[in-house]
Design an enzyme around this catalytic site. Structure first.
Site, PDB file in Angstrom:
ATOM      1  N   GLY A  12       5.364   8.185  -9.287  1.00 45.58           N
ATOM      2  CA  GLY A  12       5.685   9.542  -8.859  1.00 45.58           C
ATOM      3  C   GLY A  12       6.649   9.517  -7.696  1.00 45.58           C
ATOM      4  O   GLY A  12       6.697   8.537  -6.934  1.00 45.58           O
ATOM      5  N   GLN A  31      11.154  12.589  -0.450  1.00 43.85           N
ATOM      6  CA  GLN A  31      11.199  11.144  -0.193  1.00 43.85           C
ATOM      7  C   GLN A  31      12.602  10.555  -0.268  1.00 43.85           C
ATOM      8  O   GLN A  31      12.837   9.451   0.193  1.00 43.85           O
ATOM      9  CB  GLN A  31      10.296  10.399  -1.190  1.00 43.85           C
ATOM     10  CG  GLN A  31       8.819  10.679  -0.988  1.00 43.85           C
ATOM     11  CD  GLN A  31       7.991   9.981  -2.047  1.00 43.85           C
ATOM     12  OE1 GLN A  31       7.799  10.518  -3.125  1.00 43.85           O
ATOM     13  NE2 GLN A  31       7.514   8.791  -1.756  1.00 43.85           N
ATOM     14  N   CYS A  89       1.865   4.727  -1.788  1.00 46.03           N
ATOM     15  CA  CYS A  89       3.032   5.605  -1.750  1.00 46.03           C
ATOM     16  C   CYS A  89       4.285   4.773  -1.483  1.00 46.03           C
ATOM     17  O   CYS A  89       4.257   3.874  -0.646  1.00 46.03           O
ATOM     18  CB  CYS A  89       2.854   6.644  -0.645  1.00 46.03           C
ATOM     19  SG  CYS A  89       4.244   7.752  -0.451  1.00 46.03           S
ATOM     20  N   LEU A  90       5.367   5.087  -2.192  1.00 41.46           N
ATOM     21  CA  LEU A  90       6.610   4.349  -1.988  1.00 41.46           C
ATOM     22  C   LEU A  90       7.147   4.543  -0.569  1.00 41.46           C
ATOM     23  O   LEU A  90       7.904   3.714  -0.076  1.00 41.46           O
ATOM     24  CB  LEU A  90       7.668   4.794  -3.008  1.00 41.46           C
ATOM     25  CG  LEU A  90       7.332   4.500  -4.483  1.00 41.46           C
ATOM     26  CD1 LEU A  90       8.376   5.119  -5.400  1.00 41.46           C
ATOM     27  CD2 LEU A  90       7.224   2.995  -4.732  1.00 41.46           C
ATOM     28  N   HIS A 109      -0.532  14.418  -4.893  1.00 40.32           N
ATOM     29  CA  HIS A 109       0.137  13.538  -3.930  1.00 40.32           C
ATOM     30  C   HIS A 109       1.621  13.935  -3.795  1.00 40.32           C
ATOM     31  O   HIS A 109       2.134  14.069  -2.682  1.00 40.32           O
ATOM     32  CB  HIS A 109      -0.014  12.088  -4.418  1.00 40.32           C
ATOM     33  CG  HIS A 109       0.689  11.059  -3.596  1.00 40.32           C
ATOM     34  ND1 HIS A 109       0.036  10.038  -2.953  1.00 40.32           N
ATOM     35  CD2 HIS A 109       2.007  10.876  -3.319  1.00 40.32           C
ATOM     36  CE1 HIS A 109       0.922   9.286  -2.314  1.00 40.32           C
ATOM     37  NE2 HIS A 109       2.125   9.767  -2.530  1.00 40.32           N
ATOM     38  N   GLU A 110       2.295  14.152  -4.936  1.00 39.31           N
ATOM     39  CA  GLU A 110       3.724  14.501  -4.893  1.00 39.31           C
ATOM     40  C   GLU A 110       3.931  15.902  -4.328  1.00 39.31           C
ATOM     41  O   GLU A 110       4.873  16.152  -3.580  1.00 39.31           O
ATOM     42  CB  GLU A 110       4.353  14.390  -6.286  1.00 39.31           C
ATOM     43  CG  GLU A 110       4.262  13.019  -6.943  1.00 39.31           C
ATOM     44  CD  GLU A 110       4.616  11.863  -6.023  1.00 39.31           C
ATOM     45  OE1 GLU A 110       5.475  12.027  -5.144  1.00 39.31           O
ATOM     46  OE2 GLU A 110       4.019  10.785  -6.176  1.00 39.31           O
ATOM     47  N   HIS A 148       3.889  15.882  -0.661  1.00 37.21           N
ATOM     48  CA  HIS A 148       5.167  15.451  -0.068  1.00 37.21           C
ATOM     49  C   HIS A 148       6.071  16.652   0.186  1.00 37.21           C
ATOM     50  O   HIS A 148       6.806  16.693   1.185  1.00 37.21           O
ATOM     51  CB  HIS A 148       5.903  14.501  -1.016  1.00 37.21           C
ATOM     52  CG  HIS A 148       5.500  13.057  -0.884  1.00 37.21           C
ATOM     53  ND1 HIS A 148       5.609  12.367   0.301  1.00 37.21           N
ATOM     54  CD2 HIS A 148       5.023  12.170  -1.787  1.00 37.21           C
ATOM     55  CE1 HIS A 148       5.198  11.113   0.111  1.00 37.21           C
ATOM     56  NE2 HIS A 148       4.827  10.970  -1.142  1.00 37.21           N
TER      57      HIS A 148
HETATM   58 NI    NI Z   1       4.076   9.247  -2.088  1.00 40.93          NI
END
Ligand code: NI
Length: 173
Positions: A46, A51, A95-96, A137-138, A141
Protein backbone atom coordinates in the site's frame (compact mmCIF):
# COMPACT_ATOMS: atom_id res chain seq x y z
CA UNK A 1 5.94 5.48 -15.36
CA UNK A 2 8.23 7.20 -12.93
CA UNK A 3 9.46 5.81 -9.67
CA UNK A 4 8.94 8.35 -6.92
CA UNK A 5 10.92 8.96 -3.74
CA UNK A 6 9.26 7.67 -0.57
CA UNK A 7 9.56 10.05 2.37
CA UNK A 8 10.61 8.46 5.65
CA UNK A 9 9.79 9.47 9.22
CA UNK A 10 10.39 11.84 10.92
CA UNK A 11 9.99 13.90 7.71
CA UNK A 12 7.49 16.65 8.57
CA UNK A 13 5.77 16.33 5.20
CA UNK A 14 4.36 13.00 6.38
CA UNK A 15 2.41 14.85 9.06
CA UNK A 16 0.46 17.06 6.66
CA UNK A 17 -3.17 16.56 5.74
CA UNK A 18 -3.92 15.79 2.09
CA UNK A 19 -6.74 17.54 0.24
CA UNK A 20 -9.64 15.91 -1.61
CA UNK A 21 -9.42 15.99 -5.40
CA UNK A 22 -12.25 17.32 -7.57
CA UNK A 23 -12.11 14.51 -10.10
CA UNK A 24 -9.75 11.78 -11.26
CA UNK A 25 -8.02 13.28 -14.30
CA UNK A 26 -5.17 12.14 -16.55
CA UNK A 27 -2.79 13.81 -14.11
CA UNK A 28 -4.31 11.80 -11.23
CA UNK A 29 -3.99 8.59 -13.26
CA UNK A 30 -0.32 9.35 -13.90
CA UNK A 31 0.17 9.88 -10.18
CA UNK A 32 -1.64 6.59 -9.46
CA UNK A 33 0.54 4.68 -11.95
CA UNK A 34 3.72 6.23 -10.55
CA UNK A 35 2.61 5.38 -7.02
CA UNK A 36 1.93 1.75 -8.01
CA UNK A 37 5.34 1.49 -9.68
CA UNK A 38 6.94 2.96 -6.55
CA UNK A 39 5.01 0.64 -4.22
CA UNK A 40 5.83 -2.55 -6.15
CA UNK A 41 9.49 -1.61 -6.43
CA UNK A 42 9.63 -1.11 -2.65
CA UNK A 43 7.81 -4.44 -2.10
CA UNK A 44 4.94 -2.69 -0.37
CA UNK A 45 1.25 -3.57 -0.35
CA UNK A 46 0.00 0.00 0.00
CA UNK A 47 1.06 3.58 -0.60
CA UNK A 48 -0.53 6.98 0.00
CA UNK A 49 0.24 10.10 -2.05
CA UNK A 50 1.39 11.82 1.15
CA UNK A 51 4.31 9.38 1.25
CA UNK A 52 5.62 10.69 -2.06
CA UNK A 53 5.12 14.32 -1.07
CA UNK A 54 1.84 14.86 -2.92
CA UNK A 55 -0.94 16.25 -0.74
CA UNK A 56 -3.87 14.70 -2.63
CA UNK A 57 -6.22 12.11 -1.18
CA UNK A 58 -5.05 9.23 -3.38
CA UNK A 59 -4.01 5.73 -2.31
CA UNK A 60 -3.06 2.46 -3.94
CA UNK A 61 -3.23 -0.98 -2.32
CA UNK A 62 -2.52 -4.52 -3.49
CA UNK A 63 -2.61 -6.85 -0.51
CA UNK A 64 -2.33 -10.01 -2.60
CA UNK A 65 0.89 -8.94 -4.30
CA UNK A 66 3.63 -11.46 -3.64
CA UNK A 67 1.12 -14.20 -2.87
CA UNK A 68 0.28 -15.21 -6.42
CA UNK A 69 3.24 -15.42 -8.81
CA UNK A 70 4.03 -11.71 -8.63
CA UNK A 71 0.78 -10.88 -10.40
CA UNK A 72 -0.11 -7.23 -9.96
CA UNK A 73 -3.64 -6.13 -9.26
CA UNK A 74 -3.48 -2.60 -7.88
CA UNK A 75 -6.59 -1.02 -6.41
CA UNK A 76 -6.61 2.77 -6.78
CA UNK A 77 -8.78 4.99 -4.65
CA UNK A 78 -9.20 8.75 -4.59
CA UNK A 79 -11.01 10.52 -1.74
CA UNK A 80 -11.44 7.26 0.20
CA UNK A 81 -13.91 7.41 3.03
CA UNK A 82 -15.06 4.84 5.58
CA UNK A 83 -18.84 4.70 5.50
CA UNK A 84 -19.40 1.74 7.85
CA UNK A 85 -17.27 -0.04 10.43
CA UNK A 86 -17.58 -3.08 12.65
CA UNK A 87 -15.48 -4.93 15.19
CA UNK A 88 -11.86 -4.69 16.17
CA UNK A 89 -8.65 -6.55 15.42
CA UNK A 90 -4.97 -6.30 16.22
CA UNK A 91 -2.49 -6.48 13.37
CA UNK A 92 1.29 -6.22 13.16
CA UNK A 93 1.94 -3.34 10.78
CA UNK A 94 4.92 -1.94 8.97
CA UNK A 95 5.27 1.03 6.65
CA UNK A 96 7.53 2.04 3.77
CA UNK A 97 7.93 5.41 5.51
CA UNK A 98 9.00 3.75 8.78
CA UNK A 99 11.52 1.26 7.37
CA UNK A 100 12.52 -1.81 9.37
CA UNK A 101 10.03 -1.36 12.21
CA UNK A 102 6.76 -3.10 12.95
CA UNK A 103 4.26 -2.77 15.76
CA UNK A 104 0.87 -4.12 16.77
CA UNK A 105 -1.97 -1.72 16.03
CA UNK A 106 -5.66 -2.03 16.89
CA UNK A 107 -7.90 -1.37 13.89
CA UNK A 108 -11.51 -1.81 12.85
CA UNK A 109 -11.99 -5.40 11.66
CA UNK A 110 -14.51 -4.78 8.91
CA UNK A 111 -15.00 -1.58 6.94
CA UNK A 112 -16.96 -0.33 3.99
CA UNK A 113 -14.91 2.19 2.01
CA UNK A 114 -16.22 4.52 -0.65
CA UNK A 115 -14.10 6.42 -3.16
CA UNK A 116 -13.30 7.09 -6.80
CA UNK A 117 -11.39 4.56 -8.90
CA UNK A 118 -8.88 5.40 -11.66
CA UNK A 119 -11.79 5.93 -14.09
CA UNK A 120 -13.40 8.53 -11.82
CA UNK A 121 -16.20 6.09 -10.99
CA UNK A 122 -17.51 5.80 -7.47
CA UNK A 123 -16.76 2.40 -6.00
CA UNK A 124 -17.39 0.70 -2.67
CA UNK A 125 -15.01 -1.82 -1.14
CA UNK A 126 -16.11 -4.28 1.52
CA UNK A 127 -12.89 -5.01 3.39
CA UNK A 128 -11.87 -7.36 6.20
CA UNK A 129 -8.58 -8.54 7.69
CA UNK A 130 -5.41 -7.41 5.87
CA UNK A 131 -7.29 -5.35 3.26
CA UNK A 132 -9.23 -3.52 6.00
CA UNK A 133 -6.00 -2.90 7.91
CA UNK A 134 -4.13 -1.73 4.81
CA UNK A 135 -6.90 0.67 3.75
CA UNK A 136 -7.09 2.19 7.23
CA UNK A 137 -3.29 2.51 7.34
CA UNK A 138 -3.18 4.30 3.95
CA UNK A 139 -6.14 6.54 4.78
CA UNK A 140 -4.37 7.48 8.00
CA UNK A 141 -1.43 8.70 5.89
CA UNK A 142 -3.78 11.14 4.14
CA UNK A 143 -4.47 12.72 7.52
CA UNK A 144 -0.79 12.83 8.46
CA UNK A 145 -1.01 9.85 10.80
CA UNK A 146 1.55 7.03 10.86
CA UNK A 147 1.00 3.57 12.39
CA UNK A 148 3.48 4.50 15.11
CA UNK A 149 1.09 7.27 16.16
CA UNK A 150 -1.14 4.44 17.43
CA UNK A 151 1.49 2.93 19.75
CA UNK A 152 2.96 4.10 23.03
CA UNK A 153 4.77 7.44 23.07
CA UNK A 154 7.88 5.79 24.47
CA UNK A 155 8.12 3.20 21.69
CA UNK A 156 7.30 5.82 19.06
CA UNK A 157 10.01 8.25 20.13
CA UNK A 158 12.52 5.41 20.30
CA UNK A 159 11.74 4.41 16.70
CA UNK A 160 11.81 8.03 15.48
CA UNK A 161 15.13 8.71 17.17
CA UNK A 162 16.69 5.65 15.57
CA UNK A 163 15.33 6.60 12.14
CA UNK A 164 16.62 10.15 12.53
CA UNK A 165 20.06 8.92 13.51
CA UNK A 166 20.12 6.52 10.56
CA UNK A 167 19.23 9.37 8.17
CA UNK A 168 21.94 11.57 9.66
CA UNK A 169 24.49 8.77 9.34
CA UNK A 170 23.50 8.20 5.72
CA UNK A 171 23.68 11.93 5.02
CA UNK A 172 27.24 12.02 6.32
CA UNK A 173 28.56 9.08 4.35
NI1 NI B 1 2.49 3.38 5.56
Amino acid sequence: MTRLTILTAPDKRLKRKALPIHAVTDATRRLMEDMAETMYHAQGIGLAATQVGVLQRVIVVDVEYGQKDGKKNPCFLANPEIVAREGELVWTEGCLSVPEYTAEVTRTAKILVKGLNQHNQEITIDATDLLAVCLQHEMDHLDGTLFIDHISRLKRSMILQKLKKKQQDEGRS
